[in-house]
Design a protein around this motif. Structure first.
Motif, PDB file in Angstrom:
ATOM      1  N   ALA A 202      -6.595 -17.414  18.303  1.00  0.00           N
ATOM      2  CA  ALA A 202      -6.675 -18.851  18.596  1.00  0.00           C
ATOM      3  C   ALA A 202      -5.667 -19.612  17.737  1.00  0.00           C
ATOM      4  CB  ALA A 202      -8.096 -19.360  18.336  1.00  0.00           C
ATOM      5  N   GLU A 203      -5.593 -19.267  16.467  1.00  0.00           N
ATOM      6  CA  GLU A 203      -4.657 -19.931  15.555  1.00  0.00           C
ATOM      7  C   GLU A 203      -3.215 -19.713  16.018  1.00  0.00           C
ATOM      8  OE1 GLU A 203      -5.818 -21.991  13.483  1.00  0.00           O
ATOM      9  OE2 GLU A 203      -3.773 -22.494  12.836  1.00  0.00           O
ATOM     10  N   ALA A 204      -2.893 -18.499  16.405  1.00  0.00           N
ATOM     11  CA  ALA A 204      -1.531 -18.202  16.876  1.00  0.00           C
ATOM     12  C   ALA A 204      -1.219 -18.965  18.157  1.00  0.00           C
ATOM     13  CB  ALA A 204      -1.372 -16.695  17.094  1.00  0.00           C
ATOM     14  N   MET A 205      -2.215 -19.067  19.064  1.00  0.00           N
ATOM     15  CA  MET A 205      -1.987 -19.807  20.312  1.00  0.00           C
ATOM     16  C   MET A 205      -1.697 -21.276  20.024  1.00  0.00           C
ATOM     17  SD  MET A 205      -4.843 -18.110  22.838  1.00  0.00           S
ATOM     18  CE  MET A 205      -4.380 -19.030  24.314  1.00  0.00           C
ATOM     19  N   ARG A 206      -2.388 -21.837  19.013  1.00  0.00           N
ATOM     20  CA  ARG A 206      -2.137 -23.242  18.643  1.00  0.00           C
ATOM     21  C   ARG A 206      -0.696 -23.409  18.173  1.00  0.00           C
ATOM     22  NH1 ARG A 206      -7.404 -22.567  16.090  1.00  0.00           N
ATOM     23  NH2 ARG A 206      -8.858 -22.988  17.794  1.00  0.00           N
ATOM     24  N   HIS A 207      -0.203 -22.446  17.419  1.00  0.00           N
ATOM     25  CA  HIS A 207       1.176 -22.517  16.933  1.00  0.00           C
ATOM     26  C   HIS A 207       2.180 -22.326  18.065  1.00  0.00           C
ATOM     27  CE1 HIS A 207       0.526 -22.935  12.694  1.00  0.00           C
ATOM     28  NE2 HIS A 207      -0.393 -21.992  12.713  1.00  0.00           N
ATOM     29  N   LEU A 208       1.749 -21.669  19.134  1.00  0.00           N
ATOM     30  CA  LEU A 208       2.669 -21.388  20.245  1.00  0.00           C
ATOM     31  C   LEU A 208       2.579 -22.441  21.344  1.00  0.00           C
ATOM     32  CD1 LEU A 208       2.231 -17.512  20.470  1.00  0.00           C
ATOM     33  CD2 LEU A 208       4.260 -18.750  19.724  1.00  0.00           C
ATOM     34  N   GLY A 209       2.039 -23.600  21.039  1.00  0.00           N
ATOM     35  CA  GLY A 209       2.109 -24.700  21.995  1.00  0.00           C
ATOM     36  C   GLY A 209       0.835 -24.972  22.773  1.00  0.00           C
ATOM     37  N   MET A 210      -0.245 -24.252  22.480  1.00  0.00           N
ATOM     38  CA  MET A 210      -1.518 -24.608  23.130  1.00  0.00           C
ATOM     39  C   MET A 210      -2.441 -25.200  22.058  1.00  0.00           C
ATOM     40  SD  MET A 210      -2.218 -21.761  26.043  1.00  0.00           S
ATOM     41  CE  MET A 210      -2.940 -22.994  27.128  1.00  0.00           C
ATOM     42  N   GLU A 211      -2.117 -26.431  21.664  1.00  0.00           N
ATOM     43  CA  GLU A 211      -2.804 -27.070  20.532  1.00  0.00           C
ATOM     44  C   GLU A 211      -4.304 -27.223  20.773  1.00  0.00           C
ATOM     45  OE1 GLU A 211       0.020 -28.224  21.834  1.00  0.00           O
ATOM     46  OE2 GLU A 211       1.433 -27.920  20.176  1.00  0.00           O
TER      47      GLU A 211
ATOM     48  N   VAL B  83      -6.481 -25.302  22.289  1.00  0.00           N
ATOM     49  CA  VAL B  83      -7.292 -24.125  22.587  1.00  0.00           C
ATOM     50  C   VAL B  83      -8.588 -24.164  21.769  1.00  0.00           C
ATOM     51  CG1 VAL B  83      -6.330 -22.535  20.860  1.00  0.00           C
ATOM     52  CG2 VAL B  83      -7.096 -21.657  23.057  1.00  0.00           C
ATOM     53  N   GLY B  84      -9.678 -23.774  22.407  1.00  0.00           N
ATOM     54  CA  GLY B  84     -10.975 -23.750  21.725  1.00  0.00           C
ATOM     55  C   GLY B  84     -11.236 -22.364  21.169  1.00  0.00           C
ATOM     56  N   ARG B  85     -12.464 -21.921  21.302  1.00  0.00           N
ATOM     57  CA  ARG B  85     -12.829 -20.648  20.726  1.00  0.00           C
ATOM     58  C   ARG B  85     -12.231 -19.486  21.519  1.00  0.00           C
ATOM     59  NH1 ARG B  85     -18.790 -18.725  19.001  1.00  0.00           N
ATOM     60  NH2 ARG B  85     -19.205 -18.797  21.223  1.00  0.00           N
ATOM     61  N   VAL B  86     -11.761 -18.494  20.818  1.00  0.00           N
ATOM     62  CA  VAL B  86     -11.254 -17.265  21.451  1.00  0.00           C
ATOM     63  C   VAL B  86     -12.089 -16.112  20.913  1.00  0.00           C
ATOM     64  CG1 VAL B  86      -9.271 -15.715  21.668  1.00  0.00           C
ATOM     65  CG2 VAL B  86      -8.906 -18.188  21.652  1.00  0.00           C
ATOM     66  N   ARG B  87     -12.564 -15.275  21.818  1.00  0.00           N
ATOM     67  CA  ARG B  87     -13.316 -14.102  21.369  1.00  0.00           C
ATOM     68  C   ARG B  87     -12.715 -12.862  22.025  1.00  0.00           C
ATOM     69  NH1 ARG B  87     -17.318 -15.765  18.382  1.00  0.00           N
ATOM     70  NH2 ARG B  87     -18.421 -13.793  18.283  1.00  0.00           N
TER      71      ARG B  87
ATOM     72  N   LYS C 286      -8.757  -4.479  26.314  1.00  0.00           N
ATOM     73  CA  LYS C 286      -9.319  -5.652  25.665  1.00  0.00           C
ATOM     74  C   LYS C 286      -9.744  -6.681  26.689  1.00  0.00           C
ATOM     75  CE  LYS C 286      -5.655  -6.181  23.137  1.00  0.00           C
ATOM     76  NZ  LYS C 286      -4.610  -6.714  22.248  1.00  0.00           N
ATOM     77  N   LEU C 287     -10.816  -7.406  26.346  1.00  0.00           N
ATOM     78  CA  LEU C 287     -11.238  -8.533  27.162  1.00  0.00           C
ATOM     79  C   LEU C 287     -11.232  -9.745  26.238  1.00  0.00           C
ATOM     80  CD1 LEU C 287     -12.377  -9.574  29.831  1.00  0.00           C
ATOM     81  CD2 LEU C 287     -14.643  -8.992  29.009  1.00  0.00           C
ATOM     82  N   ILE C 288     -10.434 -10.737  26.591  1.00  0.00           N
ATOM     83  CA  ILE C 288     -10.250 -11.895  25.716  1.00  0.00           C
ATOM     84  C   ILE C 288     -10.767 -13.137  26.439  1.00  0.00           C
ATOM     85  CG2 ILE C 288      -8.554 -13.237  24.402  1.00  0.00           C
ATOM     86  CD1 ILE C 288      -6.753 -10.590  24.785  1.00  0.00           C
ATOM     87  N   GLU C 289     -11.731 -13.780  25.820  1.00  0.00           N
ATOM     88  CA  GLU C 289     -12.379 -14.960  26.399  1.00  0.00           C
ATOM     89  C   GLU C 289     -11.828 -16.182  25.683  1.00  0.00           C
ATOM     90  OE1 GLU C 289     -16.853 -14.231  26.912  1.00  0.00           O
ATOM     91  OE2 GLU C 289     -16.689 -16.134  25.808  1.00  0.00           O
ATOM     92  N   ILE C 290     -11.249 -17.101  26.438  1.00  0.00           N
ATOM     93  CA  ILE C 290     -10.560 -18.249  25.823  1.00  0.00           C
ATOM     94  C   ILE C 290     -11.139 -19.553  26.348  1.00  0.00           C
ATOM     95  CG2 ILE C 290      -8.312 -19.382  25.504  1.00  0.00           C
ATOM     96  CD1 ILE C 290      -7.035 -16.625  26.132  1.00  0.00           C
ATOM     97  N   GLU C 291     -11.638 -20.385  25.449  1.00  0.00           N
ATOM     98  CA  GLU C 291     -12.102 -21.725  25.856  1.00  0.00           C
ATOM     99  C   GLU C 291     -10.938 -22.695  25.765  1.00  0.00           C
ATOM    100  OE1 GLU C 291     -15.512 -22.618  23.446  1.00  0.00           O
ATOM    101  OE2 GLU C 291     -16.612 -20.909  24.259  1.00  0.00           O
ATOM    102  N   LEU C 292     -10.739 -23.429  26.864  1.00  0.00           N
ATOM    103  CA  LEU C 292      -9.605 -24.344  26.948  1.00  0.00           C
ATOM    104  C   LEU C 292     -10.073 -25.690  27.482  1.00  0.00           C
ATOM    105  CD1 LEU C 292      -7.173 -21.868  28.706  1.00  0.00           C
ATOM    106  CD2 LEU C 292      -6.763 -22.871  26.460  1.00  0.00           C
ATOM    107  N   PRO C 293      -9.373 -26.772  27.116  1.00  0.00           N
ATOM    108  CA  PRO C 293      -9.710 -28.054  27.727  1.00  0.00           C
ATOM    109  C   PRO C 293      -9.366 -28.010  29.218  1.00  0.00           C
ATOM    110  CG  PRO C 293      -7.697 -28.228  26.431  1.00  0.00           C
ATOM    111  CD  PRO C 293      -8.239 -26.855  26.184  1.00  0.00           C
ATOM    112  N   ASP C 294     -10.086 -28.759  30.040  1.00  0.00           N
ATOM    113  CA  ASP C 294      -9.771 -28.782  31.468  1.00  0.00           C
ATOM    114  C   ASP C 294      -8.323 -29.226  31.658  1.00  0.00           C
ATOM    115  OD1 ASP C 294     -12.243 -27.916  32.088  1.00  0.00           O
ATOM    116  OD2 ASP C 294     -13.082 -29.905  32.459  1.00  0.00           O
ATOM    117  N   GLY C 295      -7.670 -28.632  32.628  1.00  0.00           N
ATOM    118  CA  GLY C 295      -6.287 -28.999  32.913  1.00  0.00           C
ATOM    119  C   GLY C 295      -5.284 -28.377  31.968  1.00  0.00           C
ATOM    120  N   ALA C 296      -5.693 -27.388  31.205  1.00  0.00           N
ATOM    121  CA  ALA C 296      -4.748 -26.717  30.296  1.00  0.00           C
ATOM    122  C   ALA C 296      -3.647 -26.048  31.112  1.00  0.00           C
ATOM    123  CB  ALA C 296      -5.486 -25.693  29.445  1.00  0.00           C
ATOM    124  N   ASP C 297      -2.528 -25.808  30.452  1.00  0.00           N
ATOM    125  CA  ASP C 297      -1.312 -25.318  31.100  1.00  0.00           C
ATOM    126  C   ASP C 297      -1.431 -23.824  31.407  1.00  0.00           C
ATOM    127  OD1 ASP C 297       1.233 -24.521  31.767  1.00  0.00           O
ATOM    128  OD2 ASP C 297       2.216 -25.680  30.190  1.00  0.00           O
TER     129      ASP C 297
END
Lengths: 78, 78
Positions: free
Chosen positions: A22-31, A33-37, B40-51
């Motif tokens: 999640a932290e890396a995704m924020r640095h890569l332009g997806m500010e 992003v919420g929880r990543v598991r 791997k299965l990666i679950e990502i929470e994103l705001p609606d309308g994310a890129d």
């Protein structure tokens, strides 16, 4: 037949690998992003008519750690 | 919205973790188990309308290794 076993960290358990992603995704332009598991997806080829109850036991005892992970077994084709 | 990214070893790539799991399953009473592959299965929470295009790029560049893995991005709720 084919079985898909998904193993995810329990919601209450810290997932440092997911937090790092999640932290890396924020640095890569997806500010925003919420929880990543991050869990595991296990694809198992089985002969038709394989013992699904046994597969459930093995998913619990071998493929996952029930203390910190939830698992789910899905049969995708028979 | 929530995205699920699945990352699996390419069919042509050796998956020693999957091979070890298959071997252990055979010892645990599922003698007829076929190929097992672990991804791997990666679950990502994103705001609606994310890129979504950006999410695809990140899945390719950060979450997977395209040399040895295939990935797939699925949006599960909007």
């Amino acid at each position: 037949m084919k079985a898909l076993v998904t193993v995810m960290p329990k919601p209450s358990v810290l997932d440092p690998q997911g937090a790092a992603a999640a932290e890396a995704m924020r640095h890569l332009g997806m500010e925003n992003v919420g929880r990543v598991r991050i869990g595991k997806l296990i694809e198992i080829e089985l002969p038709d008519g394989a013992d699904e109850a046994r597969l459930n036991e093995i998913s619990r005892d071998l493929l996952s750690n029930p203390v910190i992970e939830d698992f789910e077994v899905k049969i995708v084709n028979r």
